[in-house]
Design an enzyme around this catalytic site. Structure first.
Site, short mmCIF file in Angstrom:
data_model
loop_
_atom_site.label_atom_id
_atom_site.label_comp_id
_atom_site.label_asym_id
_atom_site.label_seq_id
_atom_site.Cartn_x
_atom_site.Cartn_y
_atom_site.Cartn_z
N GLU A 47 0.72 -1.17 0.38
CA GLU A 47 -0.14 -0.16 -0.28
C GLU A 47 0.63 1.40 -0.32
OE1 GLU A 47 -2.58 0.16 3.14
OE2 GLU A 47 -3.20 2.10 2.38
N ARG A 291 6.13 -13.57 9.59
CA ARG A 291 5.79 -12.15 8.94
C ARG A 291 7.94 -11.97 9.09
NH1 ARG A 291 2.82 -7.90 8.58
NH2 ARG A 291 3.92 -6.29 9.32
N LYS A 301 4.87 0.44 9.49
CA LYS A 301 4.70 1.52 8.42
C LYS A 301 4.65 2.23 9.58
CE LYS A 301 3.53 -0.27 4.41
NZ LYS A 301 2.55 -0.10 3.65
P1 ATP Z 1 3.01 -2.57 7.44
O1 ATP Z 1 2.09 -3.11 8.97
O2 ATP Z 1 4.53 -1.74 8.30
O3 ATP Z 1 1.86 -0.80 7.71
P2 ATP Z 1 1.94 -3.72 5.90
O4 ATP Z 1 1.28 -5.19 5.82
O5 ATP Z 1 0.19 -2.80 6.17
O6 ATP Z 1 2.70 -3.28 6.89
P3 ATP Z 1 1.79 -3.60 2.13
O7 ATP Z 1 2.27 -2.19 2.07
O8 ATP Z 1 0.21 -3.69 3.02
O9 ATP Z 1 2.02 -3.02 4.41
O10 ATP Z 1 2.80 -4.96 2.75
C1 ATP Z 1 2.95 -4.94 1.52
C2 ATP Z 1 3.34 -6.97 1.30
O11 ATP Z 1 4.35 -6.35 2.31
C3 ATP Z 1 2.56 -7.66 1.72
O12 ATP Z 1 2.36 -8.34 0.96
C4 ATP Z 1 2.54 -7.85 3.47
O13 ATP Z 1 1.91 -9.22 4.09
C5 ATP Z 1 4.70 -8.22 3.09
N1 ATP Z 1 4.85 -7.25 4.55
C6 ATP Z 1 4.45 -6.49 5.55
N2 ATP Z 1 5.64 -6.15 6.47
C7 ATP Z 1 5.91 -7.26 6.41
C8 ATP Z 1 7.26 -8.30 7.23
N3 ATP Z 1 7.30 -7.79 8.54
N4 ATP Z 1 7.60 -9.62 7.23
C9 ATP Z 1 7.19 -9.46 5.88
N5 ATP Z 1 6.52 -9.32 4.92
C10 ATP Z 1 5.60 -8.54 5.44
MG MG Z 2 -1.61 -3.47 4.97
#
Ligand code: ATP
Ligand code: MG
Length: 589
Positions: A47, A291, A301
């Site tokens: 995102e 994760r 984020k």
């Molecule tokens: P955050 O919680 O930091 O905002 P998010 O999962 O909301 O992270 P996205 O931009 O939606 O962020 O993530 C894009 C992709 O990266 C998704 O498929 C998510 O599952 C993966 N991702 C995010 N954080 C991790 C992590 N710590 N380890 C592995 N994959 C991750």
């Molecule tokens: Mg997300």
């Protein structure tokens, strides 16, 4: 969660397709062998509401890495269904960071590219009696939803006719209703054990400009609906995501199956033709993995944004940040990051990886790839008194002790040199192996010097050391092998280039800053020593370099020329990592 330190040799070898045998790759291998898929198609769907962090690197390496290993492709898809929080600045940042990590996408897409397809799909679900417009408020919706132990209740609007629902949804799209006054919900099962299936929202009204579509849409699709159908639109075969989406998988499948894009070209064909999008929709399969969590780090984020917005760091690319841009500015390498991800492996087991493992991967890469230079960061003057005034010579140093391919460089020497203040001790502690009054030490590549006299200022501070150089100990002479206890580095005072050097360390001083069970906010664990700025001297060959050039400054650590502020005539270096782990000792490990 226990902190893990995967053994350095567990997966250290660069992995060919057959090399890594985790469960995701096994599924892919089986699907290819059985003929279920002829080619693998994945996507990385961030995102654009912030910059990518080290956690995302795991998803990137998996999504792009697996596609590459098995000869398929991977799309970069900006999951932009939350207008207001998203920004084109982040879109550009994400593209940059993915490329920097060493990957390239097949197509660049946005969830918003499919807004028209999603809208038509919602109309189809309504027409099939599988979705309805609800007038309950957010509070009422929560109340009707039930709990983990109690079933939910049907909304009084659940039995609206198809005609009424179509009319209302079209008027939602036309902008007739206020934000939050109506939602479109899937008609599944309010008594389902899985809360995600209790008539989840598919669309909400939100009159906010969108980073890609501007004011075209007053309604926006919800994540689960948009994500499942975007995957289907792109013909994704394996939709990899993190474990927290495991409970969403039944809803993901429900959306994919009930809309059934491959069987309904009327939902998408004219849209993709008009937009010039190449695609063959298919039914994707969602697979969840754990994760990446790192000790001493934040991988959220929202929290990273808070550090930036509250001015606790100097921006998203602050070298203390675990964003990919922060790590990049700090001097971390793409290969070192990829090595970490490979070593951590892929499983369904949540764990926390010790930050020292990450630093170890970076050291391993930099040891092999960074040329050596000399720099003095806390200078003390050493005068080689038996060289004539105005003496000048040029020494030749190997750039790398283990790899001749790095070649050699010229290092100038004059009568006065800078050494590290801590390489001299007037009253040496036990076991001190460097210079003491009357003692000897080897000046790296020059010869053995003896400290004859210590010069002090009025306050008694040491300001210079007068030494003599043993002429027989010089490089190439028979006496050069004579043993002395220590070897120290130096920079010729007349030739040295003044530099600003930023000594970075871990941003948090506890292993689990996120753990607030002790009643302390994670913000209270910020390490005030994580940035220290010093001014030192570089040998000329370390100064006249391009931004982002990385070196080992001998005996000090790995450093990188700052990608924003470094100039050859005003060098700025960042410390990437010290040569050895200094945290294990402090943690008592
Ligand atoms: P955050 O919680 O930091 O905002 P998010 O999962 O909301 O992270 P996205 O931009 O939606 O962020 O993530 C894009 C992709 O990266 C998704 O498929 C998510 O599952 C993966 N991702 C995010 N954080 C991790 C992590 N710590 N380890 C592995 N994959 C991750
Ligand atoms: Mg997300």
């Amino acid at each position: 969660m226990p902190i893990e330190t995967p053994a350095a040799d567990s997966a250290a070898t660069a992995a060919p397709a057959e090399g890594q045998r985790d469960f995701v790759r096994q599924i892919v291998r089986d699907d290819l062998a059985s003929g279920k898929h002829r080619a693998i198609r994945t996507r990385f769907p961030p995102e654009p509401n912030g910059y990518l962090h080290i956690g995302h690197a795991k998803a990137i390496c998996l999504d792009f890495g697996i596609a590459r290993e098995f000869g398929g492709w991977c799309n970069l898809r900006l999951d932009d269904t939350n207008p207001g929080k998203e920004d084109p600045e982040f879109v550009e940042g994400i593209k940059d960071d993915v490329r920097w990590l060493g990957y390239d996408w097949h197509d660049l897409r946005h969830a918003s590219d499919y807004f028209e397809v999603l809208y038509r799909s919602a109309l189809k679900l309504i027409g099939d009696g599988k979705a309805y417009v609800d007038d309950l408020s957010a509070d009422e919706l929560r109340d009707y939803r039930g709990t983990l132990t109690e079933p939910g209740r049907n909304s009084p609007y659940r039995e609206r006719t198809v005609a009424e629902n179509l009319d209302l949804f079209q008027r939602m799209r036309a902008g007739e209703f206020a934000d939050g006054s109506k939602t479109l919900r899937a008609k599944i099962d309010m008594a389902a054990g899985n809360m995600n299936l209790r008539d989840p929202a598919l669309y909400r009204i939100r009159k906010v400009a969108h980073q890609n579509t501007g004011d075209a849409w007053p309604i926006y699709p919800m994540y689960d609906f948009a994500h499942a159908l975007s995957d289907a639109m792109e013909g994704i075969t394996h939709s990899l995501c993190t474990l927290e989406f495991e409970d969403h998988r039944p809803l993901y499948d429900w959306c994919v199956d009930n809309v059934d894009l491959p069987a309904h070209p009327e939902l998408w064909q004219s849209v993709v033709e008009q937009a010039g999008i190449r695609t063959i929709p298919a039914k994707p399969r969602q697979i969840e993995f754990s994760r990446l969590n790192l000790s001493y780090a934040i991988t959220s984020k929202r929290k990273l944004a808070q550090l930036v917005n509250e001015g606790l760091v100097d921006g998203w690319d602050d070298p203390r940040m675990n964003t990919l841009r922060g790590l990049r500015r700090r001097g971390f390498t793409p290969a070192g990051i990829r090595l970490l991800i490979e070593r951590v492996g892929v499983s369904k087991q949540n764990s926390v990886i010790d930050y020292a493992v990450f630093e170890g991967c970076i050291r391993e890469d930099l040891d092999a790839t960074a040329a050596r230079r000399m720099a003095v960061l806390d200078p003390l003057k050493l005068v080689i008194a038996n060289l004539p005034e105005g003496h000048e010579e040029t020494l030749v140093f190997a750039n790398h002790p283990k790899d001749e391919g790095f070649g050699t460089r010229e290092v100038p020497l004059a009568r006065e040199v800078w050494i590290e203040r801590e390489d001299f001790a007037e009253v040496p502690p036990k076991g001190f192996k460097r210079l003491v009054p009357g003692g000897e030490v080897r000046l790296r590549g020059v010869g053995i010097v003896k400290c004859e006299e210590v010069e002090k200022d009025a306050e008694g501070n040491v300001v210079a050391l007068r030494c003599t150089l043993d002429p027989d100990s010089r490089h190439g002479l028979p006496g050069a092998d004579r043993k002395v206890k220590g070897t120290i580095h130096w920079v010729s005072a007349r030739h040295g280039v003044a530099a600003e050097v930023r000594l970075y360390d871990r941003l948090f001083n506890v292993a689990a800053p996120d753990d607030e069970s002790d009643g302390k906010s994670w913000l209270e664990h910020i390490n005030p020593e994580a940035k220290r700025v010093v001014h030192g001297w570089l040998e000329p060959a370390a100064a006249a370099v391009e931004p982002e050039q990385r070196f080992q400054f001998e005996r000090l650590g790995y450093f990188v020329a700052d990608r924003v502020e470094h100039r050859a005539d005003a060098p700025v270096f960042n410390r990437t990592v010290t040569l050895r782990d200094t945290w294990a000792r402090q943690a008592g490990a």
